[in-house]
Enzyme design. Structure first.
Site, mmCIF file in Angstrom:
data_model
loop_
_atom_site.group_PDB
_atom_site.id
_atom_site.type_symbol
_atom_site.label_atom_id
_atom_site.label_comp_id
_atom_site.label_asym_id
_atom_site.label_seq_id
_atom_site.Cartn_x
_atom_site.Cartn_y
_atom_site.Cartn_z
ATOM 1 N N CYS A 126 33.017 -25.870 -20.203
ATOM 2 C CA CYS A 126 31.748 -26.445 -21.006
ATOM 3 C C CYS A 126 32.787 -27.008 -22.206
ATOM 4 O O CYS A 126 33.257 -26.144 -23.094
ATOM 5 C CB CYS A 126 30.822 -25.712 -21.359
ATOM 6 S SG CYS A 126 29.625 -26.439 -22.485
ATOM 7 N N GLU B 134 19.916 -12.007 -18.231
ATOM 8 C CA GLU B 134 20.419 -10.681 -17.601
ATOM 9 C C GLU B 134 21.481 -9.727 -18.037
ATOM 10 O O GLU B 134 21.686 -8.922 -17.425
ATOM 11 C CB GLU B 134 19.996 -10.674 -16.058
ATOM 12 C CG GLU B 134 21.244 -11.287 -15.469
ATOM 13 C CD GLU B 134 21.340 -11.045 -14.072
ATOM 14 O OE1 GLU B 134 20.894 -9.962 -13.851
ATOM 15 O OE2 GLU B 134 21.260 -12.107 -13.276
ATOM 16 N N CYS C 142 0.627 -1.231 -0.063
ATOM 17 C CA CYS C 142 -0.115 -0.082 0.043
ATOM 18 C C CYS C 142 0.820 1.262 -0.005
ATOM 19 O O CYS C 142 1.995 1.224 -0.052
ATOM 20 C CB CYS C 142 -0.828 -0.084 1.125
ATOM 21 S SG CYS C 142 0.306 -0.247 2.665
ATOM 22 N N LYS D 260 17.135 -21.100 -8.402
ATOM 23 C CA LYS D 260 17.566 -20.513 -7.342
ATOM 24 C C LYS D 260 16.544 -19.330 -6.937
ATOM 25 O O LYS D 260 17.131 -18.206 -6.919
ATOM 26 C CB LYS D 260 19.066 -20.249 -7.406
ATOM 27 C CG LYS D 260 19.361 -19.136 -8.555
ATOM 28 C CD LYS D 260 20.897 -18.717 -8.464
ATOM 29 C CE LYS D 260 21.344 -18.184 -9.630
ATOM 30 N NZ LYS D 260 22.608 -17.512 -9.625
ATOM 31 N N ASN E 159 2.762 -0.691 5.777
ATOM 32 C CA ASN E 159 3.179 -1.055 4.302
ATOM 33 C C ASN E 159 4.295 -1.838 4.423
ATOM 34 O O ASN E 159 5.345 -1.719 5.180
ATOM 35 C CB ASN E 159 3.528 0.368 3.721
ATOM 36 C CG ASN E 159 4.161 0.347 2.352
ATOM 37 O OD1 ASN E 159 4.055 -0.863 1.808
ATOM 38 N ND2 ASN E 159 4.668 1.241 1.949
ATOM 39 N N GLY E 160 4.192 -3.068 3.579
ATOM 40 C CA GLY E 160 5.170 -4.123 3.976
ATOM 41 C C GLY E 160 4.451 -5.389 3.935
ATOM 42 O O GLY E 160 3.353 -5.781 3.887
ATOM 43 N N CYS F 78 24.585 -29.445 -25.853
ATOM 44 C CA CYS F 78 24.825 -29.960 -24.331
ATOM 45 C C CYS F 78 24.616 -31.341 -23.983
ATOM 46 O O CYS F 78 23.880 -31.913 -24.256
ATOM 47 C CB CYS F 78 23.789 -29.017 -23.682
ATOM 48 S SG CYS F 78 23.654 -29.284 -21.805
ATOM 49 N N MET G 131 22.386 -26.425 -14.295
ATOM 50 C CA MET G 131 21.779 -27.078 -15.101
ATOM 51 C C MET G 131 20.323 -27.892 -14.602
ATOM 52 O O MET G 131 19.911 -28.827 -14.974
ATOM 53 C CB MET G 131 22.322 -28.402 -15.926
ATOM 54 C CG MET G 131 23.395 -27.631 -17.030
ATOM 55 S SD MET G 131 22.481 -26.638 -18.383
ATOM 56 C CE MET G 131 21.402 -27.678 -19.263
ATOM 57 N N CYS H 89 28.414 -25.549 -16.051
ATOM 58 C CA CYS H 89 28.244 -24.228 -16.512
ATOM 59 C C CYS H 89 28.823 -23.025 -15.461
ATOM 60 O O CYS H 89 29.288 -22.085 -16.048
ATOM 61 C CB CYS H 89 26.620 -23.837 -16.555
ATOM 62 S SG CYS H 89 25.764 -25.078 -17.206
#
Lengths: 495, 1528
Positions: B1149, B922, B26, B973, B261-262, B1138, B506, B1144
């Site tokens: 690899c 990312e 909120c 993860k 709030n939280g 692969c 993997m 990885c």
């Protein structure tokens, strides 16, 4: 850091594949000793080879090995200089690494992940070294069972399947009699494999351990004749038939009965007895100064070549019906499957004229003795109905070859059907092998089968695997449960 | 049509949905008159604040139904007097009566019953009912959905009875009345009892609230709130954002003492502990009334309501409001270097009384006399305040919510992490944190009490007979407890060597525990929950100052009392005990601390019944021992034997914990475990999560000793190896806690942050009460069978050589004798063979291996069967073509950096060719991939990911996406950040990430602009502005409650919600997370679909699924459970070569995919054609299934869960108890709606101020001409400048326009995300202040900000911009004349910024750019900073000692001439742009100032720069050499 603290991460990038050197051809043709020169390969070198193992997330080698050898695990032990743990790990899936380390064609190496774009890890060489090291240091000692179950078992046939089965059953506490028709234990491995591939002291060394563990070999006993199924039923709680697939495929063409045409196994067996100072009654089959034709391009054929060269044949020629395979994998047999590709053994290296797509049509002779044989070239055309390719003879390619000794190395057709198998009344499968359930028990309760006699002609690793798995079946059958381990999991199929 | 909600409140649980997992968040605010001058104007102002926070709330499926809004005020006596006299009764004097607003049933009869009951209770409690007053409301202003559940509102007036001594006493009485009333109604048979609710009942405060939008509050309660006599001296307002559209009037805030709030992450544990504790209550204040208060915690209430329940109790127990708040929400005190001794004493004392309520929280609170606010220890919510010269204090989630004349501003500030501030209206003053807390701390000699009573190991006598390692029986016991060779090699070895947890990659393709053929540790049946969206995970490494592993052990005392005995407890610095420590604890014998040991073994041959009996006996003895005065219960399985098997430790712990809670004895003891079983981090976490205080994993110690002896661990002593193991556990436990946003073990203990997967209801209810377990599973019989299967091999009847070695394992690396893996030698080979030879038959062989309908497959979907009705089947020709289906396929987010350029681009080319979408991951993306190559290949990733690291997220990057994906969590993860080690940051990687080569990069666990659901809505809004054509996708990971989060995401206007399975994931991850966090997507997708449909939110959002999707059948199942788009990661990687090395994370690899090593990259053999072939095969298989089921398109199949059933005749020894009915629950679409996405979200971009900016900037955009304009801004204008930046990025790409082409002079308060992703060429000059996320993602723009010229306060002492400024910025400049909040320049990689003070965590994770701080900083400066430089003007001289986090940086004096020149230039610019007084002082005394500057430079960064310089030199030499050789 890799998952664990183990292994060398970049070994595969740093080291190239390397094997011990073979002794010079001329030198090794002088004797019957093994062809490798181990002095060129100190342990440090071997450890580098082990460091090439990538400890894969999915170790396909481990699936490619019919024994389910824990290859990455013992590679790592070797790399880390932990040899004693290596032999324990290796022995946990393989009773006789000293046999497989010499004789196995190493499907594991064809399945090695590194083999996708590099040369594979020298798995077999490492395996052999682990066990040789262990023998040398004295780690391989008899391990008799602490207690005996009071059950007794007859294992019929002392090839690698029978030996493995016997050792497993003995360790489970049963009393095991290992029957062998010949004078010495070892079966095909003893009488079929030439010494330059496996010196027979290696078998004796292992047998010694087994005897000290309490296994009782009964050699020179022809089961089926000297002892009947009835006798066995009476004396033993269970019987394992590991009698091999000893019925050779014949070549029933004109001139087959001429002098000089022999089954390869007769030739090889005789030579093995000769080397082992065993008496034999048959007439000598020697290649010396003869033009030798080895018919059949497999391992047995190769052994005939090596033996003939050591006999100092005038010439050695090899025929194979199938086309010449490629050096690389055929596209339809991709990694990690076992590919049909051109393989050259140490025997080939010693000299042989190899021919493919060739069919033997006739043995030609004078006075009952062969002087020539006739061949025709063939081609393999794709079948109309999508089945196997069909063979067609190529007109005008007939050829006569001077030949005084022809050795038929055309494979085997299954166990000899008319003796002990028949006495027990075991059913055979479509291919003429002994039919069993998933616990390796034949259609006759208490009678089990393992090895080539169950599976059909196959590799030594399969024989040991069969022996081990059958032992589990027997142990469960007798005890209601078993402490013996199984390889479990998947085997890579043939494509 | 299904009827809409006819009852207020949450529906009963349906399918996988449970209302327990609803969240809300909120905007909050308050206004108070310092002199307690009551006025109607204060109410008007409060309502204005509320309306200006509208964007922090949300509305439901109809646009006029809000999520709730409310206001708390003082009782307006005059108004009340007039109003009651109209009703025909009169009121006594102020405080002589209490008033409450009552929500009542709509049925007259039931309403009457309620009122009669109320009256009866008032009478029984010896108070006087004065009368009732109906509250006039106008329900024409509210939405349809709100109206369907609208209660009847009345006011009740209760006169003070005889014997009531004072106000406080009266408040207590009213509290009792309310509790009794609530309990009676709950137990009643009324059909409309869910309408009943008491917002407030007090003689001090009054709360108006309802299921309203902010601007509806006043018109709805028009008659009251508009009345001039309605006056107050303070007002608290709240605007709610909930994750559902269910009409819940009662969950509107404020509550009686606070609004929040939280989110309280530990609420389950807190609730359990409160329940356990209430048996100890003895209060003379309540005397006989105590029992009436139970349950203290209202069943089924929200976390905020529960928090209010507890606070209320503490206040009524006689504590002051600040005292109670300090107990519940302590600041991070354990490792605080400068905190006073008294305050530490206070906190340590109260740690023995109550565990912290942990989680993000901005909490304004009031009792009607004073008003204040507190912020959680980590400062995760914004709280800004302004004090005016005319005596008002305004605090809210944002600045600028009230139009205040700049000349009237006395000063501005923000609430800091863990701090409190209080307006004492009686004393007419603001009391600062230090003063309030000091006063509370010295009220009693807490420090002395603690020092005299606290017990530590130092106090105890040394233990006798400490057990030593028994090598002879080790293997037997290892086998008995299920140790494998892998446990040693992969788990324990690395922990003992490196003192940290091992990594893997993997994902996880092994069976979930209940479907495994092998016995699995019971811990494996517990899946870790994690924070996503509604609360942030923490970074236990970089922000470890807020974390703590300290716990106390012993008996608690009565919460209502305060005595030295309360802190006579044992203090444990960390919870893993050595053998010696365990013995010491077991033998402890002091007043109030007495140890005892209880065996946890049972006769193995007696199986399930024997186990059950043993547990019963155990619980009974535990209770007896407590009654005998024992307070340290040691549960021990030391005495296992051939006959006696260990009770799974977690079963023993859970059983005793819950038994004692039920018996009311839990808080009288601490539970300690001595067990051979736990070894992994996860094991320990589960134990603590179910109430265990400390663990002695003795068998691990012995194992490690043995590993050292055998040479498995080298160059380490056994002692050191064991210490390393303990250290690794500590780190791992902190990590698991922080994934849920929990910072102290004290509050994690018993918080049950797990979902069970594969345990039946009976086991859960008895031993793990309250744990969700939604598909049933095995019971005690199965558990005992698993124990037996471990036990028997340990004691073989016959010993053979092989039986003396441990099982090989196979959980992490495939082994024949180990767990099944989906990716095994055969499936990998078949998939590669099929796609390379374009052979559909071979593909079907592969698919058959995966699809095999048996438990051996190990997935929930493996047990589904399609319900085929042959009469419905259609010819395959009638099914939509493959090409249509391909558009729904995506490849997963794998960053360039985690995989090679070759692999990354191959996927992109393939997906672009088939109209699917690849995902950038990312790591940013090379700009030359945005546009098609000359040969037509298009290497652009259609999906651009925005993850917490924001690497390479520029306006240009964002502009070139078809879809923008916000990664809230990843399957491998969830709840964790990531780290790209420096050696992997090759030059080309650094370039696309806009960072420096060889400098390690950290992705923080949370997005620092998302700590809450309304924050996510804001980021969605920001990204939509950054590229209005792109769909916004929010990636979640399956866990219980993901459906409610998805509903919130849908309300937050995301276009796509992706629910990932736990098992997916390609990148590296700690094995604990890889194996134990998150849930299968089958549960997540089904829950999401069910919840969205029930909330009528399904048709406006696309639901996507990923996580180990491998075949067309997998896709079909996901679709039938509710997904319509599908992501694949590992399968396409396998297609490209692969072979599941699972390295990885190691850069080795061997097939050139997950590596940057040029030598290995050359080995890459993947082809786009093969990838395309794979997707075509999957689509074809899906078409076959569609035809068989009789559907013509994927859309038709979405949500048809009734065409699935659970495979019949499951006789698996464990899995037979599974029950899929909740997964298969099929909700029906609303009328005019669909079960798939058929509408587009209304993002409200048409209202954006940027349209005006773009219009004004047209000459610049079109012709590059200079533009300079003035504009007015307010806090409701969010994301200003971002759409304009998009226009620039579209036209001028990454380069933007020349600097200062477009200049806007803005005045007012800037809303959130001001100039986010601002492109080069824009200059924004603000006069005023700004909110959170100022300049985030800045991509070349320039911002200056200064206070209004009329302001009188010294600019540098005030906070001008909010939290998280310049998050992930890549380039640009900024000059701030004033202070900034928390996390200034977090993950900055290029901005050059000058500011005059910053809050905590300044320059956190910074990787590049420059930050100049001309004043004080908060704590933990430069945590995780790996690049860039900060210059800090350290007037006090103690910056480096107390506030700098020195893990990655070194403070240096400023001596380098280049540095000095750079700094001087920036400060001069600052002076020029903002007239900064500080800058002037610095420049005026340049030499003197220079001495006070500290240069902060990361050590790695320095090394990297040196290396780059060397390389440049080498390159130069090389060029010269080449030139020379060419010349020769």
């Amino acid at each position: 850091m890799k998952y664990g603290t183990m292994g060398k991460l970049t070994g595969f990038k740093e080291f190239d594949r390397e094997l011990p050197q073979r002794r010079p051809v001329e030198e090794r043709l002088q004797d019957w000793k093994e062809f490798y020169d181990y002095s060129t390969f100190p342990a440090k070198k071997l450890q580098k080879q082990a460091a090439r193992c990538m400890d894969c997330g999915v170790p396909t080698c481990h699936a490619g090995c019919p024994l389910g050898n824990l290859i990455p695990d013992w590679n790592d032990f070797v790399y880390q200089d932990r040899w004693e743990e290596a032999i324990v790990q290796l022995h946990s899936t393989n009773n006789f690494p000293e046999f497989t380390g010499r004789l196995c064609p190493a499907p594991c190496e064809e399945a090695c992940v590194l083999g996708i774009n590099e040369t594979p890890v020298t798995i077999e060489e490492i395996e052999k070294n682990i066990v040789e090291h262990a023998f040398a240091v004295g780690w391989i000692k008899p391990e008799p069972p602490a207690n005996r179950t009071g059950k007794s078992i007859a294992v019929i046939g002392s090839g690698p399947a029978g030996m493995a089965c016997a050792q497993q059953l003995n360790r489970a506490g049963h009393t095991v009699h290992l029957y062998e028709r010949s004078e010495c234990v070892g079966g095909l491995m003893r009488y079929g494999i030439p010494d330059f591939k496996l010196e027979k002291r290696i078998i004796a060394r292992r047998l010694d351990v087994m005897e000290k563990e309490g296994i009782i070999p009964r050699t020179g006993v022809d089961v089926g004749n000297e002892i009947t199924a009835e006798d066995l039923n009476r004396e033993y709680n269970a019987v394992v038939l590991s009698i091999g697939a000893t019925k050779p495929r014949d070549l029933p063409i004109a001139g087959r009965s001429l002098k000089g045409v022999h089954f390869a196994m007769d030739f090889l067996t005789q030579q093995n007895k000769r080397v082992g100072n065993e008496p034999f009654t048959a007439e000598d089959i020697l290649a010396t100064d003869k033009n030798v034709m080895v018919i059949g391009g497999g391992d047995t054929g190769s052994d005939c070549i090596g033996t003939s060269n050591r006999h100092r044949a005038a010439s050695v020629t090899n025929f194979e019906l199938l086309p010449k395979p490629t050096l690389d994998r055929p596209e339809d047999q991709p990694w990690p499957f076992w590919p049909m590709r051109l393989r050259s053994s140490s025997s080939h290296e010693e000299g042989a004229n190899r021919n493919w797509s060739i069919l033997t049509k006739e043995f030609i002779g004078e006075d009952g003795a062969m002087t020539h044989l006739k061949t025709v070239n063939v081609e393999w055309v794709p079948s109309q109905n999508g089945g196997r390719p069909e063979m067609q003879e190529i007109e005008g390619t007939e050829k006569e070859w001077p030949c005084e000794l022809a050795l038929l190395a055309l494979g085997f057709l299954g166990p000899e059907p008319d003796n002990i198998v028949a006495q027990f009344g075991c059913e055979l499968d479509q291919r003429g092998n002994i039919k069993t359930d998933e616990n390796y028990m034949s259609t006759v309760p208490g009678v089990f089968a393992a090895g080539d006699s169950r599976r059909g002609q196959s590799l030594i690793v399969w024989a040991i695997s069969e022996g081990r798995e059958a032992a589990r079946g027997v142990d469960s059958y007798l005890m209601g449960r078993t402490e013996l381990t199984s390889k479990e999991g998947m085997d890579l199929p043939r494509v | 049509m299904k009827t809409r909600h006819s009852q207020p409140g949450f529906p009963e649980p349906f399918g996988l949905y449970h209302p327990r997992y609803e969240h809300d968040a909120c905007g909050v605010g308050f206004i108070a008159n310092l002199r307690n001058k009551k006025s109607h104007d204060t109410i008007n102002k409060a309502l204005e604040i509320l309306v200006n926070l509208t964007h922090r709330g949300a509305c439901g499926c109809d646009e006029k139904t809000g999520d709730g809004a409310g206001i708390l005020i003082q009782i307006p006596h005059e108004f009340m007097r007039q109003a009651t006299s109209q009703e025909g009764f009169s009121l006594p004097d102020v405080h002589e009566y209490g008033a409450g607003i009552v929500f009542l049933p709509r049925k007259k009869e039931e309403r009457k019953q309620c009122k009669e009951l109320f009256e009866r209770i008032v009478k029984e409690e010896k108070q006087v009912l004065l009368g009732w007053r109906p509250i006039p409301v106008d329900n024409s202003v509210i939405g349809d959905v709100a109206r369907t559940a609208e209660p009847h509102s009345e006011m009740i007036f209760i006169g003070r009875g005889p014997g009531i001594k004072d106000d406080s006493h009266f408040e207590r009485k009213l509290f009792v009345i309310r509790k009794v009333m609530e309990n009676k109604i709950r137990e009643s048979e009324l059909s409309e009892k869910s309408f009943f609710y008491l917002p407030s009942l007090s003689c001090r405060t009054l709360i108006y609230k309802g299921l309203l939008l902010a601007d509806q509050l006043e018109p709805y309660f028009y008659a009251d709130l508009r009345e001039e006599s309605m006056v107050t001296g303070l007002a608290l307002v709240h605007q709610r954002y909930s994750t559902n559209t269910f009409p819940t009037w009662d969950l509107a805030q404020p509550f009686r003492f606070l609004c929040h709030n939280g989110e309280i992450n530990t609420v389950r544990g807190n609730t359990n502990w409160m329940q356990a504790r209430q048996h100890l209550f003895q209060s003379d204040r309540f005397s006989d009334d105590i029992e009436k208060l139970f349950p203290i915690i209202t069943p089924g209430a929200s976390d905020s309501a529960v928090l209010d329940n507890a606070l209320e109790l503490l206040v009524h127990s006689g504590r002051t409001l600040p005292h109670a708040i300090m107990m519940m929400i302590p600041e991070a005190w354990q490792d605080h270097k400068t905190m006073s001794k008294e305050k530490k004493g206070f906190y340590e004392y109260h740690a023995c009384v109550m565990e912290p309520w942990d989680g993000p929280a901005s909490i304004p609170f009031t009792d009607g006399q004073c008003i204040g606010a507190v912020l959680d220890r980590n400062g995760l919510r914004p709280s800004r305040y302004t004090v005016t010269k005319d005596g008002f204090v305004v605090m809210a989630s944002e600045t600028g919510v009230l139009n205040i004349d700049p000349a009237n501003v006395e000063y501005k500030g923000r609430l800091q992490p863990g701090r409190m501030f209080l307006v004492d209206m009686e004393k007419s003053r603001i009391i600062e944190d230090v003063e309030i807390k000091h006063e509370e701390s010295i009220r009693r000699p807490f420090t002395q009490w603690v020092e005299e009573n606290r017990v530590t190991f130092g106090h105890l006598p040394d233990a006798r007979n400490v057990p030593a390692t028994d090598f002879d029986t080790l293997v037997t016991r290892q086998k008995q407890f299920g140790f494998s060779q892998e446990d040693l090699k992969i788990i324990l070895g690395p922990m003992a060597m490196t003192a940290s947890e091992p990594l893997g990659s993997m994902g996880d393709d092994t069976p979930i525990a209940i479907l495994s053929d092998r016995p699995r540790p019971l811990y494996d049946y517990f899946r870790q929950l994690f924070a996503q969206v509604t609360n942030p995970p923490l970074d236990a490494i970089r922000e470890k100052l807020v974390t703590s592993l300290v716990t106390t052990l012993g008996a608690e005392q009565d919460l209502f009392q305060e005595s030295p005995l309360h802190c006579h407890q044992f203090r444990l610095e960390q919870p893993i005990l050595t053998n010696r420590e365990l013995k010491q604890l077991a033998e402890i014998d002091e007043q109030n601390l007495k140890g005892t040991t209880l065996p946890i073994v049972y006769p193995v041959k007696e199986g399930g019944p024997g186990l059950e009996k043993a547990i019963e006996d155990l619980c009974e003895s535990a209770e007896t021992r407590i009654d005998e005065g024992c307070s340290v219960l040691v549960l021990s399985d030391r005495n296992v034997s051939r006959e006696q098997a260990p009770i799974p430790a977690i079963l023993a712990v859970g059983a005793v914990h819950h038994h004692l809670i039920r018996a009311g004895k839990r808080t009288r003891c601490g539970i300690v475990l001595e067990s051979g079983e736990p070894r992994e981090v996860h094991h320990h976490c589960v134990l603590f999560g179910y109430g265990c205080c400390a663990v002695n994993p003795y068998l691990v110690y012995e194992t490690i000793d043995d590993m050292v002896a055998k040479g498995m661990l080298r160059d380490v002593t056994p002692v050191r190896a064991n210490e390393n193991y303990i250290k690794a556990l500590g780190k791992g436990i902190l990590k698991v806690m922080s994934k849920m946003g929990i910072s102290t073990l004290h509050s994690y203990r018993g918080a049950q942050i797990f979902e069970a997967l594969g345990l039946n209801e009976e086991v859960i209810d008895r031993y793990f009460t309250g744990t969700p377990s939604r598909v049933g599973g095995m019971g005690l019989e199965g558990i005992a069978e698993e124990v037996a299967r471990r036990h028997h091999p340990a004691y073989p009847e016959r010993i053979i050589p092989e039986s003396t070695t441990l099982a090989v394992g196979g959980k992490y690396q495939w082994r024949r004798q180990g767990e099944n893996h989906h990716y095994n030698p055969l499936s990998i080979a078949k998939l590669q063979q099929a796609t390379r030879s374009n052979n559909y038959d071979t593909y079907k062989e592969y698919a058959a291996l995966i699809n095999e309908k048996s438990s051996s497959v190990g997935t929930l979907r493996g047990l589904f069967e399609l319900r085929i009705d042959p009469t419905c089947s259609i010819p395959i020709g009638e099914v939509e073509p493959v090409d249509e289906i391909l558009r729904r396929f995506k490849t997963g987010a794998m960053s360039y950096g985690s995989i090679s350029k070759e692999a990354h681009e191959t996927l992109a080319v393939a997906m672009n060719r088939i109209g699917g979408k690849s995902n950038s991951g990312e790591g940013g993306e090379d700009e030359d991939r945005f546009y098609p190559d000359a040969d037509g290949r298009w290497r652009n990733s259609a999906i651009k990911q925005v993850a917490s690291g924001r690497f390479g997220v520029t306006s240009h990057y964002l502009a070139n996406a078809k879809e923008l994906q916000i990664k809230m969590a990843q399957g491998a993860k969830p709840g964790e950040g990531g780290q790209l080690p420096g050696y992997k940051v090759y030059r080309w990687i650094a370039e696309t990430r806009h960072t420096t080569p060889y400098v390690g990069l950290i992705s923080p666990p949370p997005h620092h602009d998302i700590y809450s659901i309304e924050d996510l809505a804001q980021l969605i809004h920001d990204l939509k502005n950054s590229n209005p054509q792109a769909r916004i996708n929010v990636k979640l990971v399956s866990e219980v409650g993901v459906g409610t989060v998805a509903a919130g995401v849908s309300k937050g206007k995301a276009d796509v919600v992706l629910v990932s399975g736990h098992d997916g994931g390609t990148g590296s991850s700690p094995l604990t997370s890889l194996k134990h966090a998150g849930l299968p997507w089958e549960l997540g997708i089904a829950e999401t679909h069910q919840t969205l449909v029930r909330n009528d939110l399904r048709d406006r959002i696309v639901v996507e699924c990923d996580g180990q999707l491998k075949t067309g059948r997998d896709v079909a199942v996901a679709c039938m459970l509710g997904a319509e788009e599908f992501g694949f990661s590992s399968a396409p990687l396998v297609v490209m070569g692969c072979i599941m090395m699972r390295v990885c994370h190691l850069n080795t690899c061997p097939v050139g995919i997950a590596t940057q090593d040029p030598e290995l990259r050359e080995k890459f053999e993947g082809k786009p054609e093969d990838v395309i072939t794979f997707f075509r095969f999957v689509a074809e298989e899906l078409r076959e299934i569609l035809a068989e089921l009789g559907y013509r398109s994927v859309n038709e199949l979405v949500g048809q869960s009734d065409r699935l059933e659970m495979a019949g005749a499951i006789d698996h020894w464990k899995a037979k108890g599974l029950d899929y009915s909740k997964i298969l629950d099929k909700p029906v679409a609303w009328e005019d709606s669909t079960l798939y996405c058929s509408k587009v979200q209304d993002h409200g971009l048409d209202k954006a101020l940027d349209h005006e900016l773009i219009r004004l900037a047209r000459p610049a955009l079109e012709d590059g001409m200079k533009v300079e304009e003035k504009i007015e801004i307010r806090n409701v204008h969010r994301t200003v400048g971002t759409m304009l930046s998009h226009e620039i990025a579209k036209r001028y790409r990454g380069d933007g326009l020349p600097d200062d082409t477009i200049v806007f002079h803005c005045s007012g308060s800037a809303g959130q995300s001001f100039c986010a992703f601002g492109s080069r060429g824009i200059t924004m000059n603000i006069e005023g202040d700004a909110n959170d996320y100022f300049g985030k993602g800045l991509s070349g723009a320039k911002i200056t900000i200064r206070p209004p010229r009329e302001s009188t306060f010294p600019a540098e002492e005030n906070v001008l911009v909010g939290n998280v400024a310049f998050y992930g910025a890549t380039s640009g400049e900024a000059y701030i004349r004033g202070g900034a909040g928390e996390r200034f320049c977090v993950r900055n990689s290029g901005v050059r910024a000058v500011v005059e003070s910053v809050g905590d965590h300044g320059c956190e994770y910074m990787t590049g750019g420059r930050a100049v701080i001309l004043g004080p900083t908060g704590r933990n400066f430069a945590a995780g900073m790996s690049g860039g430089i900060a210059y800090v003007l350290d007037d006090s001289g103690d910056f480096a000692e107390y506030r700098l986090n020195r893990e990655m940086v070194e403070p240096e004096p400023l001596t380098d001439n280049e540095d000095i020149a750079e700094l001087r230039l920036m400060i001069e610019d600052h002076l020029r742009y903002t007239d900064s007084a500080v800058a002037k002082r610095v420049v005026d005394d340049w030499q003197g100032s220079l001495e006070k500057f500290v240069k902060i430079m990361p050590t790695d960064y320095k090394a990297a720069l040196e290396r780059l310089a060397r390389e440049a030199e080498d390159d130069k030499t090389k060029v010269i050499l080449e030139t020379v050789s060419e010349g020769a």
